[in-house]
Write a protein that holds these residues in place. Structure first.
Motif, PDB file in Angstrom:
ATOM      1  N   GLU A   1       0.605  -1.264  -0.108  1.00  0.00           N
ATOM      2  CA  GLU A   1      -0.059  -0.011   0.009  1.00  0.00           C
ATOM      3  C   GLU A   1       0.889   1.150  -0.041  1.00  0.00           C
ATOM      4  O   GLU A   1       0.521   2.383  -0.263  1.00  0.00           O
ATOM      5  N   PHE A   2       2.155   1.032   0.236  1.00  0.00           N
ATOM      6  CA  PHE A   2       3.061   2.249   0.332  1.00  0.00           C
ATOM      7  C   PHE A   2       2.951   2.773  -0.990  1.00  0.00           C
ATOM      8  O   PHE A   2       2.706   4.270  -1.202  1.00  0.00           O
ATOM      9  N   VAL A   3       2.751   2.396  -2.055  1.00  0.00           N
ATOM     10  CA  VAL A   3       2.606   2.980  -3.649  1.00  0.00           C
ATOM     11  C   VAL A   3       1.422   3.848  -3.792  1.00  0.00           C
ATOM     12  O   VAL A   3       1.113   4.652  -4.583  1.00  0.00           O
ATOM     13  N   LEU A   4       0.369   3.505  -2.915  1.00  0.00           N
ATOM     14  CA  LEU A   4      -0.734   4.256  -2.875  1.00  0.00           C
ATOM     15  C   LEU A   4      -0.815   5.790  -2.550  1.00  0.00           C
ATOM     16  O   LEU A   4      -1.463   6.635  -3.134  1.00  0.00           O
ATOM     17  N   PHE A   5       0.275   5.993  -1.779  1.00  0.00           N
ATOM     18  CA  PHE A   5       0.501   7.438  -1.303  1.00  0.00           C
ATOM     19  C   PHE A   5       1.755   7.925  -1.863  1.00  0.00           C
ATOM     20  O   PHE A   5       2.235   8.958  -1.424  1.00  0.00           O
ATOM     21  N   SER A   6       2.404   7.068  -2.715  1.00  0.00           N
ATOM     22  CA  SER A   6       3.447   7.874  -3.345  1.00  0.00           C
ATOM     23  C   SER A   6       3.364   7.501  -4.934  1.00  0.00           C
ATOM     24  O   SER A   6       3.975   6.662  -5.691  1.00  0.00           O
ATOM     25  N   PRO A   7       2.415   8.339  -5.606  1.00  0.00           N
ATOM     26  CA  PRO A   7       1.908   7.946  -6.938  1.00  0.00           C
ATOM     27  C   PRO A   7       2.970   7.924  -8.134  1.00  0.00           C
ATOM     28  O   PRO A   7       2.862   7.341  -9.159  1.00  0.00           O
ATOM     29  N   HIS A   8       4.108   8.714  -7.532  1.00  0.00           N
ATOM     30  CA  HIS A   8       5.175   8.764  -8.356  1.00  0.00           C
ATOM     31  C   HIS A   8       5.941   7.329  -8.845  1.00  0.00           C
ATOM     32  O   HIS A   8       6.573   7.087  -9.573  1.00  0.00           O
TER      33      HIS A   8
ATOM     34  N   ARG B   1      10.213  -9.619  -5.008  1.00  0.00           N
ATOM     35  CA  ARG B   1       8.893  -9.495  -5.001  1.00  0.00           C
ATOM     36  C   ARG B   1       8.730  -7.991  -5.812  1.00  0.00           C
ATOM     37  O   ARG B   1       9.568  -7.002  -5.510  1.00  0.00           O
ATOM     38  N   ARG B   2       7.927  -7.949  -6.586  1.00  0.00           N
ATOM     39  CA  ARG B   2       7.395  -6.833  -7.399  1.00  0.00           C
ATOM     40  C   ARG B   2       5.989  -6.229  -6.897  1.00  0.00           C
ATOM     41  O   ARG B   2       5.153  -7.018  -6.718  1.00  0.00           O
ATOM     42  N   ILE B   3       5.938  -4.865  -6.962  1.00  0.00           N
ATOM     43  CA  ILE B   3       4.985  -4.180  -6.386  1.00  0.00           C
ATOM     44  C   ILE B   3       4.274  -3.374  -7.727  1.00  0.00           C
ATOM     45  O   ILE B   3       5.393  -2.493  -7.753  1.00  0.00           O
ATOM     46  N   VAL B   4       3.179  -3.380  -8.098  1.00  0.00           N
ATOM     47  CA  VAL B   4       3.001  -2.585  -9.512  1.00  0.00           C
ATOM     48  C   VAL B   4       1.751  -1.911  -9.359  1.00  0.00           C
ATOM     49  O   VAL B   4       0.549  -2.483  -8.507  1.00  0.00           O
TER      50      VAL B   4
ATOM     51  N   ASP C   1      -3.435   2.592 -12.417  1.00  0.00           N
ATOM     52  CA  ASP C   1      -4.465   3.710 -12.141  1.00  0.00           C
ATOM     53  C   ASP C   1      -5.329   3.451 -13.406  1.00  0.00           C
ATOM     54  O   ASP C   1      -5.103   3.554 -14.630  1.00  0.00           O
ATOM     55  N   GLY C   2      -6.774   3.364 -13.160  1.00  0.00           N
ATOM     56  CA  GLY C   2      -7.842   3.055 -13.872  1.00  0.00           C
ATOM     57  C   GLY C   2      -8.273   4.459 -14.103  1.00  0.00           C
ATOM     58  O   GLY C   2      -8.291   5.646 -13.340  1.00  0.00           O
ATOM     59  N   SER C   3      -8.991   4.474 -15.407  1.00  0.00           N
ATOM     60  CA  SER C   3      -9.765   5.830 -15.840  1.00  0.00           C
ATOM     61  C   SER C   3     -10.890   5.926 -15.118  1.00  0.00           C
ATOM     62  O   SER C   3     -11.456   7.068 -14.814  1.00  0.00           O
ATOM     63  N   ASP C   4     -11.277   5.244 -14.120  1.00  0.00           N
ATOM     64  CA  ASP C   4     -12.538   5.337 -13.253  1.00  0.00           C
ATOM     65  C   ASP C   4     -12.050   5.890 -11.896  1.00  0.00           C
ATOM     66  O   ASP C   4     -12.983   6.101 -11.062  1.00  0.00           O
ATOM     67  N   GLY C   5     -10.818   6.031 -11.842  1.00  0.00           N
ATOM     68  CA  GLY C   5     -10.174   6.728 -10.277  1.00  0.00           C
ATOM     69  C   GLY C   5      -9.777   5.606  -9.485  1.00  0.00           C
ATOM     70  O   GLY C   5      -9.151   5.915  -8.518  1.00  0.00           O
ATOM     71  N   PHE C   6     -10.226   4.336  -9.793  1.00  0.00           N
ATOM     72  CA  PHE C   6      -9.760   3.152  -8.756  1.00  0.00           C
ATOM     73  C   PHE C   6      -8.063   2.747  -9.238  1.00  0.00           C
ATOM     74  O   PHE C   6      -7.695   3.124 -10.188  1.00  0.00           O
ATOM     75  N   VAL C   7      -7.482   2.382  -8.154  1.00  0.00           N
ATOM     76  CA  VAL C   7      -5.931   2.033  -8.317  1.00  0.00           C
ATOM     77  C   VAL C   7      -6.163   0.443  -8.236  1.00  0.00           C
ATOM     78  O   VAL C   7      -6.486  -0.075  -6.941  1.00  0.00           O
ATOM     79  N   ARG C   8      -5.276  -0.278  -8.745  1.00  0.00           N
ATOM     80  CA  ARG C   8      -5.123  -1.656  -8.530  1.00  0.00           C
ATOM     81  C   ARG C   8      -3.586  -1.882  -8.310  1.00  0.00           C
ATOM     82  O   ARG C   8      -2.806  -1.397  -8.908  1.00  0.00           O
ATOM     83  N   LEU C   9      -3.516  -2.832  -7.302  1.00  0.00           N
ATOM     84  CA  LEU C   9      -2.093  -3.217  -6.672  1.00  0.00           C
ATOM     85  C   LEU C   9      -1.667  -4.480  -6.989  1.00  0.00           C
ATOM     86  O   LEU C   9      -2.670  -5.400  -6.742  1.00  0.00           O
ATOM     87  N   ARG C  10      -0.678  -4.750  -7.588  1.00  0.00           N
ATOM     88  CA  ARG C  10      -0.224  -6.215  -7.772  1.00  0.00           C
ATOM     89  C   ARG C  10       1.067  -6.410  -6.979  1.00  0.00           C
ATOM     90  O   ARG C  10       2.011  -5.573  -7.356  1.00  0.00           O
ATOM     91  N   ALA C  11       1.056  -7.359  -6.033  1.00  0.00           N
ATOM     92  CA  ALA C  11       2.301  -7.681  -5.302  1.00  0.00           C
ATOM     93  C   ALA C  11       2.591  -9.100  -5.274  1.00  0.00           C
ATOM     94  O   ALA C  11       1.855  -9.828  -4.527  1.00  0.00           O
ATOM     95  N   GLY C  12       3.077  -9.604  -6.459  1.00  0.00           N
ATOM     96  CA  GLY C  12       3.429 -10.881  -6.299  1.00  0.00           C
ATOM     97  C   GLY C  12       2.408 -11.540  -7.136  1.00  0.00           C
ATOM     98  O   GLY C  12       1.735 -11.033  -8.089  1.00  0.00           O
ATOM     99  N   SER C  13       1.623 -12.365  -6.344  1.00  0.00           N
ATOM    100  CA  SER C  13       0.461 -13.145  -6.741  1.00  0.00           C
ATOM    101  C   SER C  13      -1.025 -12.578  -6.131  1.00  0.00           C
ATOM    102  O   SER C  13      -2.027 -13.051  -6.476  1.00  0.00           O
ATOM    103  N   ASP C  14      -0.578 -11.364  -5.404  1.00  0.00           N
ATOM    104  CA  ASP C  14      -1.720 -10.771  -4.666  1.00  0.00           C
ATOM    105  C   ASP C  14      -2.245  -9.867  -5.565  1.00  0.00           C
ATOM    106  O   ASP C  14      -1.436  -8.823  -6.014  1.00  0.00           O
TER     107      ASP C  14
END
Length: 349
Positions: free
Chosen positions: A141-148, A172-175, A178-191
């Motif tokens: 969730e760190f990347v939620l608050f660091s959009p850069h 481990r990769r965290i990706v 950002d969706g056009s609807d304003g929602f944000v999807r986080l991928r951390a490994g298989s989660d």
């Protein structure tokens, strides 16, 4: 962004803007200067936390490279006639040459320097094993608050002979997407997880800034809120770009540069934090407004408190005041409101 941990050093690399003169000066005066320019400042004195694991951190940037050294700084200050029980480490820095000091030939920093604009190298003065455990548990969730930060690569490379450390080794990769609807999807490994974020800028009063002191205060700052889809039914948490121990009855995460306890684990009571909390109900309404028109609107908001909220420690100590409740639903038409039973947002009459 990439973090690499070995049994000898911690490396942190990013491809953002390289250091300029003002950025270097901000680090040298990281907890005594004004945060009005917000340089390095989102993490407050967080950069200095590297001293907990290293006596000689180095910064290699495409514009300038410089390093700190505990023994060298103490010797220089003593030579100038200063006699104190403890000498600061990050008040004095030496200009470095990555070729002359060998960093450009060391495969670990050299590999990062091929793509990164800045690489921080912290030769460890502490055991790497606890760091390996913390890196393995790093919150995506760190990347939620660091959009850069669109992608973070975390690598533990502890030798197999270190026992438990070998179990923590890996990548481990965290990706962030950002969706056009304003929602944000986080991928951390298989989660994978989906979040609805909201943010606003706050300008604390002069009294709040004076109370906060140099560590927390800046003329304007951002308060952020993010709720998972669907919201969890348990306690939410307060972050200062990293998790604190302060909890809230509100589902989700509330992030801001709060005034914190000395160990940076708990929010403190006071006017500065109170003024940041005032905007929270409107942020929640904005995040919920994104559910409008979807058939899952009502079920997805069921996990959120609707009659008010409290914040405090796990023991339930109240930090907010009674007036810090949800917005008046008779607010102006432009205000956002939680979805109704139909799943649509409408301004009450």
């Amino acid at each position: 962004m990439e973090v690499l941990l070995t049994d000898k050093a911690l490396y942190v690399a990013n491809d953002g803007e390289p250091f300029d003169e003002a950025g270097v000066r901000s680090i040298l005066a990281s907890d005594i200067s004004s945060k009005a320019d917000d340089r390095i400042g989102k993490f407050g004195i967080g950069f200095k936390s590297v001293l907990a694991v290293s006596d000689s951190p180095r910064v290699y940037s495409r514009s300038v490279s410089f390093g700190f050294d505990k023994a060298w700084a103490a010797a220089r200050l003593k030579g100038e006639g200063y006699e104190v029980p403890n000498y600061p480490v990050m008040r004095l820095a030496r200009v470095l040459d990555p070729v002359a000091d060998g960093a450009a030939r060391d495969p670990d920093p050299a590999g990062l320097m091929e793509w990164a604009s800045t690489v921080v190298v912290a030769s460890l003065s502490a055991d790497a094993l606890p760091l390996a455990g913390r890196l393995a548990q790093f919150s995506p969730e760190f990347v939620l608050f660091s959009p850069h930060v669109r992608e973070a690569r975390l690598r533990n490379r502890i030798p197999e002979g270190r026992g438990e450390g070998a179990l923590l080794s890996g990548e481990r990769r965290i990706v962030r997407e950002d969706g056009s609807d304003g929602f944000v999807r986080l991928r951390a490994g298989s989660d994978e997880s989906v979040w609805s974020p909201a943010a606003c800028t706050v300008r604390p009063s002069a009294a709040a800034l004076e109370e906060a002191g140099h560590v927390a205060a800046r003329e304007s700052l951002e308060v952020q809120y993010a709720v998972r889809v669907p919201p969890a039914t348990g306690l939410g948490s307060f972050w200062a770009y990293f998790p604190t121990q302060t909890k809230t009855t509100l589902s989700g995460i509330v992030n801001a540069p709060w005034k914190l306890s000395d160990d940076r684990l708990s929010l403190l009571e006071g006017q500065f934090n109170t003024e940041l909390l005032v905007v929270l109900p409107d942020l929640v309404a904005t995040a919920l407004g994104r559910f409008s028109g979807t058939p899952q609107a009502v079920p997805r908001t069921r996990g959120l408190a609707v009659s008010g909220w409290r914040v405090g420690s796990e023991g339930g100590r109240e930090l907010g005041r009674p007036r810090h409740q949800w917005p008046d639903l008779r607010a102006p038409a432009h205000s956002a409101h939680p979805p109704g039973r139909s799943g649509s947002v409408a301004s009450p009459r």
